[in-house]
Write an enzyme that holds these catalytic residues in place. Structure first.
Site, PDB file in Angstrom:
ATOM      1  N   LYS A  42       0.833  -1.197   0.000  1.00  0.00           N
ATOM      2  CA  LYS A  42       0.000   0.000   0.000  1.00  0.00           C
ATOM      3  C   LYS A  42       0.869   1.249   0.000  1.00  0.00           C
ATOM      4  CE  LYS A  42      -0.335   0.078   5.060  1.00  0.00           C
ATOM      5  NZ  LYS A  42      -1.226   0.111   6.233  1.00  0.00           N
ATOM      6  N   TYR A 269      16.615  30.282  11.180  1.00  0.00           N
ATOM      7  CA  TYR A 269      15.461  31.099  11.535  1.00  0.00           C
ATOM      8  C   TYR A 269      15.316  31.223  13.050  1.00  0.00           C
ATOM      9  CZ  TYR A 269      13.796  30.866   6.716  1.00  0.00           C
ATOM     10  OH  TYR A 269      13.670  30.989   5.350  1.00  0.00           O
TER      11      TYR A 269
END
Length: 387
Positions: A42, A269
């Protein structure tokens, strides 16, 4: 589209998918069971390529293929795979006639699904639909609730007599197998056994009975019945932690730049990390868009220059910064192993999962969902090719 050679010359991150490891894991798992092994491919084979993994597994001891959606099942048929395929998570309105025409087995978790599948079989003109009645053994998600199970079994037997369905299997799923040990599965095993008794009492004689996924396959033989469903284990993941399997992925990336910085330099950041001393920083062009979990910030490491190095500052969309320490031989162009098998000291997907407080499945599927800028290479024996 770029040729593999042209892509290689451009450099950048590279994700290697080791099919030899998939094959070795499948053989190990097949040796643990006396019945059939269903290879669960899957989500595009956990991102590794459903058809490619399916062929590898079928050549390495698997006899069945499993997917969730009907779309995935039909894609396997379109790729030329003729092995038995089971699809077990579909809405009532799915095109079950197409499934019957393609020879896809279908899980049935409710009377409404049974009616829809029977109707699809009638529309297909190809005879009865092959179904696996799905019992909820304790997850409260897919599968018929215990109080509905008897009615579902009786309706399925009536549909068999009408010739619209053939009940070839009964399936369930264990809620606590990841906790390890047979004791965790006692309630689920008992619920499944009761469900089988009810099915037999209704006149059903399913040839295939399957309850175990990877963790129970490796840790609890009492759950094996006639077939097991193995997905994560194919890709080196044992949720029970009982068996060493071979990791299938390696993510590498070249160093873009190296710079010396003074103590007190903010990195990335928000200046989430500030250098406590003068040091050397390396910039590596992979980030959360490439499957690295941002929640691993403050914990992650990479293998670079022959040793583990900490990732510092926040993990960004496209890049991470690595602290090389005051003295380092690393230069631009050197290659960092971001995720590997661990044999050479590289961090593994299991470690990234621990750093990010998630499960290994999410790391593996995230890495395999990276954008095209990450070159994918698939092993074919001793060679590698670009996918």
């Amino acid at each position: 589209m770029l040729t593999p050679d042209a892509a290689a010359r451009l450099g950048g991150p590279e994700l290697r998918i080791d099919l030899d490891a998939v094959a070795a894991n499948c053989r190990l798992l097949a040796e643990r069971v006396s019945g059939d092994l269903m290879a669960v491919v899957k989500a595009d084979g956990f991102g590794h390529g459903a058809a490619t993994v399916a062929r590898t597994a079928l050549a390495s001891g698997a006899g069945w293929l499993g997917v969730t959606s009907l779309v995935e099942a039909l894609d396997l048929r379109a790729a030329g795979l003729t092995a038995p395929v089971l699809s077990w998570l579909n809405p009532v309105g799915a095109d079950f006639a197409a499934a019957v025409r393609a020879g896809v087995d279908l899980a049935v978790p409710s009377p409404a699904h049974l009616a829809a599948v029977a109707g699809g079989a009638q529309r297909s003109g190809w005879g009865a639909a092959r179904v696996h009645l799905h019992l909820d053994t304790g997850l409260a998600r897919d599968g018929a609730a215990p109080e509905e199970w008897g009615a579902l079994c009786r309706a399925a037997r009536a549909a068999e007599r009408e010739g619209t369905v053939q009940v070839v299997g009964v399936m369930g799923h264990l809620a606590l197998a990841d906790l390890g040990g047979p004791g965790a599965n006692a309630a689920g095993r008992a619920a499944f056994d009761r469900g089988l008794q009810v099915a037999r009492s209704a006149g059903l004689r399913p040839a295939h009975r399957h309850l175990a996924a990877t963790a129970a396959t490796l840790g609890d033989p009492a759950t094996h019945h006639t077939m097991v469903r193995v997905g994560a284990g194919l890709f080196g993941i044992d949720p029970s932690g009982s068996t060493r399997l071979r990791p299938t992925l390696t993510l590498t990336a070249p160093v873009v730049s190296v710079r010396r910085v003074a103590a007190g330099t903010g990195v990335g950041y928000g200046h989430h990390w500030v250098t406590p001393r003068a040091t050397t920083l390396a910039l590596v062009p992979v980030g959360y868009a490439d499957g690295l979990p941002r929640t691993a910030t403050d914990h992650a490491e990479v293998l670079l220059g022959g040793r583990r190095r900490p990732v510092v500052g926040r993990i960004s969309m496209d890049q991470v910064v690595v602290d090389l320490g005051p003295c380092s031989p690393v230069v631009a162009g050197d290659v960092a192993t971001v995720v590997g098998a661990g044999d050479d000291g590289a961090p593994t997907a299991a470690e990234w999962a621990r750093w990010a407080h998630t499960l290994e499945h999410e790391i593996v599927t995230g890495l395999c969902s990276a954008p095209p800028r990450v070159r994918r290479c698939v092993s074919t024996g001793s060679s590698w090719g670009t996918r």
